[in-house]
Every structure is written in C-alpha cells, then in structure tokens.
Scaffold this motif. Structure first.
Motif, short mmCIF file in Angstrom:
data_model
loop_
_atom_site.label_atom_id
_atom_site.label_comp_id
_atom_site.label_asym_id
_atom_site.label_seq_id
_atom_site.Cartn_x
_atom_site.Cartn_y
_atom_site.Cartn_z
N LYS A 189 66.33 14.46 -22.61
CA LYS A 189 65.87 13.48 -21.84
C LYS A 189 65.73 14.51 -20.44
CE LYS A 189 67.46 9.32 -19.02
NZ LYS A 189 68.15 9.74 -18.10
N GLU A 190 66.66 15.05 -20.35
CA GLU A 190 66.63 15.89 -18.84
C GLU A 190 65.11 16.83 -18.92
OE1 GLU A 190 70.46 17.79 -18.07
OE2 GLU A 190 69.27 19.74 -17.71
N VAL A 191 65.07 17.58 -19.90
CA VAL A 191 63.91 18.70 -20.24
C VAL A 191 62.54 17.75 -20.01
CG1 VAL A 191 63.01 20.42 -21.29
CG2 VAL A 191 65.22 20.19 -21.68
N MET A 192 62.52 16.45 -20.66
CA MET A 192 61.30 15.86 -20.68
C MET A 192 61.20 15.16 -19.33
SD MET A 192 58.92 14.79 -22.57
CE MET A 192 57.57 13.75 -22.53
N GLU A 193 62.21 15.03 -18.33
CA GLU A 193 61.82 14.71 -17.15
C GLU A 193 61.31 15.70 -16.21
OE1 GLU A 193 65.76 11.59 -16.97
OE2 GLU A 193 66.02 13.79 -15.86
N GLY A 194 61.45 16.73 -16.51
CA GLY A 194 60.97 18.05 -15.92
C GLY A 194 59.48 18.29 -16.36
N PHE A 195 59.30 17.98 -17.72
CA PHE A 195 57.83 18.14 -18.11
C PHE A 195 57.02 17.00 -17.27
CE2 PHE A 195 59.04 19.74 -22.66
CZ PHE A 195 59.61 20.90 -22.05
N ILE A 196 57.53 16.10 -17.34
CA ILE A 196 57.01 14.60 -16.83
C ILE A 196 56.42 14.98 -15.13
CG2 ILE A 196 56.75 12.22 -16.08
CD1 ILE A 196 58.66 11.77 -18.65
N LYS A 197 57.43 15.47 -14.58
CA LYS A 197 57.10 15.97 -13.12
C LYS A 197 56.22 16.99 -13.02
CE LYS A 197 61.65 14.94 -10.62
NZ LYS A 197 62.79 15.19 -11.46
N ALA A 198 56.06 18.06 -14.07
CA ALA A 198 55.16 19.25 -13.88
C ALA A 198 53.77 18.73 -14.47
CB ALA A 198 55.79 20.43 -14.59
#
Ligand code: GYE
Length: 311
Positions: A189-198
């Motif tokens: 979840k945490e890494v996906m949140e970063g991907f979404i932001k980027a």
C-alpha cells in the motif's frame, strides 16, 4: 484428509518421525496457509513437526536449523527467506546426515546440500502474469508499476524476470517504476501510494504487477484512496491465488492472479517417506503448477474452495 495423501505416502508409515520446519514468518496470506497446511499434512501422517518462525530473518533460520541438528531430528524443512548464505548451515546438516527439503523458495547453494526442492516455477509465474497483461492491453500503451517481493528472495528475482520476458518485444508496455513491497500488504500500500504520487495522481498508471496477492490488496486500497477504480482505471495482476484476491476479483477490483499451492509439505513428506524407506533419491526439483485465474473462473467459488482447504 487421508484421501488427499498419495499412495506412496500411504504405503510408508512415517508416524513418529520428527521433522523441523524453519518457516520464514507470516508476511502473507499465502505463507499463513502454507504453515497451516504443513501442520495438517504432518498431523495426518503422525509426524512430530517442530515449528520455528524466523520473523523474516535469515539469522533466525540458521539458528533454528542448528537447533534442529542439535536435537537430532529426522529431517528439516526450510523455506529460505533469501537465496544466498546457506552453504555453511546446509553443510552442517549434511554432515549430520539429516536430509533437508527446501520449500517454496530456492537457494544459491550446491545441489548436493539438499535432498530436493518443492517449489513453483517462479519465472513461469511471472511469464503467465505478463502474458495476461500482453493479451489484455493489446496494442494500447501501458505504463506498469511493479511491486517486488523481498529483496534477494528467489520469487522476487524470478517473478521479475519472467514478467520482463513476457512483455519483451511489446514496446507499448513499459515498467515505469519498480520497488520492493516485501511481500506485505502494508508495504504494498505504502509503495503504491508513492507510485501514484509520482505518476500524475495515478492517471498515468495503466497496471500494477505485484509479486504476491497481499501487496496487490494493499495497492488496491491505495488506488481507492486516490479516488481511482482498481481493476478498471488501473489493472491489477498478481500471484498466489489467496482467498482475499478472489474477493477483489469478484468485486471487479483485481483482474488476474497466478495460483501457487500452499501444499509444498505433502510432496516433501512423500519423498522423505520413500527416502527413509529405502534411500530412494527424489527428483532434485519438484515443480508445482502455475495456473491463471481471472473473473471468468468463478472467483466466488474459488474463494469458498480455498477456505475449505485450510487457508
Ligand atoms: O508467493 C508470497 C510469500 O515464497 C513463493 O512468499 C513464496 C512467496 C509467496 O510470502 O506470498
């Protein structure tokens, strides 16, 4: 449960044997299922299973294996968290004449240091997932984000390789970002949140490929939190086929998964039974199946079927 045992296992009584099992931890739903199925398979055969949870640490696994050797167990099952660093402790087991069976992950060690390995073809799993994406997107451009498994583990290395092989030559499909989520839901979840932001709030992401279902479930939550629809705005493909991913597939929030059986211990006990009986050497690699499931494969029924299997 007796009906689930192979005839070879039924022919050999291994009750009373003591087997140590060095398990990685409980990072995923699949791992928890493997632990419970291993306990069931041991109990059905009257095997005394000594269970050690390494909490994701190789040093704990090495300690547990040394403990099993000191106790003089009849065999050791080990699910190796990472691929390297096993030569010394496996040599100690060999010198003590205790057969070792690897479960679900591989090692970079000489093959004579273990009796056999029961695992899936993890490169193939990656290929099956990648081929599903190739077939699904056709000629459309597709930016993929990848959630890798535990760094240095064979499933992370091999599932990455297999997926890359499947999309090679399809220039419309590119892996835009790739990072480890350690096979857990929370890191997924945490890494996906970063991907979404980027990636423009997720608008530029076409698909997420997760090396296991738990990370996919975490990613689905991140996609929803970003106001997007998982399964539609962002395709979701992963590996394991645990009950929760079938719930997501049934809801249209995940698209595909590749099945990994949690029953690695059944074949392991079968080969040990033959080995103890008359020294029969098993195949070095016992490979389990890698079947694709999508919404066309009765996800609600698959959910129920797995609940019945002890997940
Ligand atoms: O896919 C994942 C787990 O080692 C192949 O480990 C196994 C993987 C499995 O935690 O969910």
């Amino acid at each position: 449960l007796a009906t689930a045992l192979s005839s070879a296992a039924l022919a050999q009584d291994i009750s009373g044997k003591v087997v140590g099992f060095s398990q990685i931890g409980s990072e995923s739903g699949w791992r928890a299922a493997e632990t419970s199925v291993t306990r069931q398979e041991a109990e059905a055969r009257g095997v005394d299973l000594k269970f050690a949870d390494a909490q994701q640490k190789q040093e704990n696994q090495i300690k547990a294996i040394r403990g099993f050797i000191a106790q003089g167990v009849d065999a050791i099952l080990v699910a190796p968290v990472v691929a390297t660093g096993w030569d010394e402790v496996l040599t100690e087991a060999k010198e003590a004449e205790i057969p070792v069976v690897l479960l679900d992950r591989g090692v970079d060690a000489p093959e004579d240091l273990y009796l056999t390995s029961v695992a899936s073809d993890q490169v193939e799993e990656g290929r099956v997932a990648g081929q599903w994406l190739v077939d699904t997107v056709g000629a459309e451009d597709c930016k993929v984000v990848e959630l890798q498994g535990t760094v240095g583990s064979t499933p992370a290395i091999n599932r990455k390789q297999g997926f890359e092989e499947a999309i090679a030559g399809h220039d419309n499909i590119t892996i835009a970002r790739s990072q480890t989520g350690d096979f857990t839901r929370s890191k997924g979840k945490e890494v996906m949140e970063g991907f979404i932001k980027a990636e423009n709030g997720g608008a530029d992401i076409c698909a997420v490929y997760a090396h296991n279902d738990d990370m996919a479930v975490g990613a689905i939550q991140a996609i929803k939190d970003a106001g997007l629809k998982p399964g539609t705005d962002i395709l979701v493909v992963s590996i394991d086929a645990v009950p929760d991913i079938f719930t997501a597939i049934a809801a249209g929030e995940a698209n595909a998964t590749v099945e990994l059986t949690p029953n690695m211990a059944g074949p392991a006990f079968d080969v040990l039974a033959a080995y103890w009986a008359d020294g029969t050497e098993p195949e070095k690699f016992i490979i389990t199946e890698s079947k694709l499931y999508t919404s066309a494969d009765d996800p609600a029924g698959e959910y129920e079927r797995r609940k019945d299997l002890g997940y």
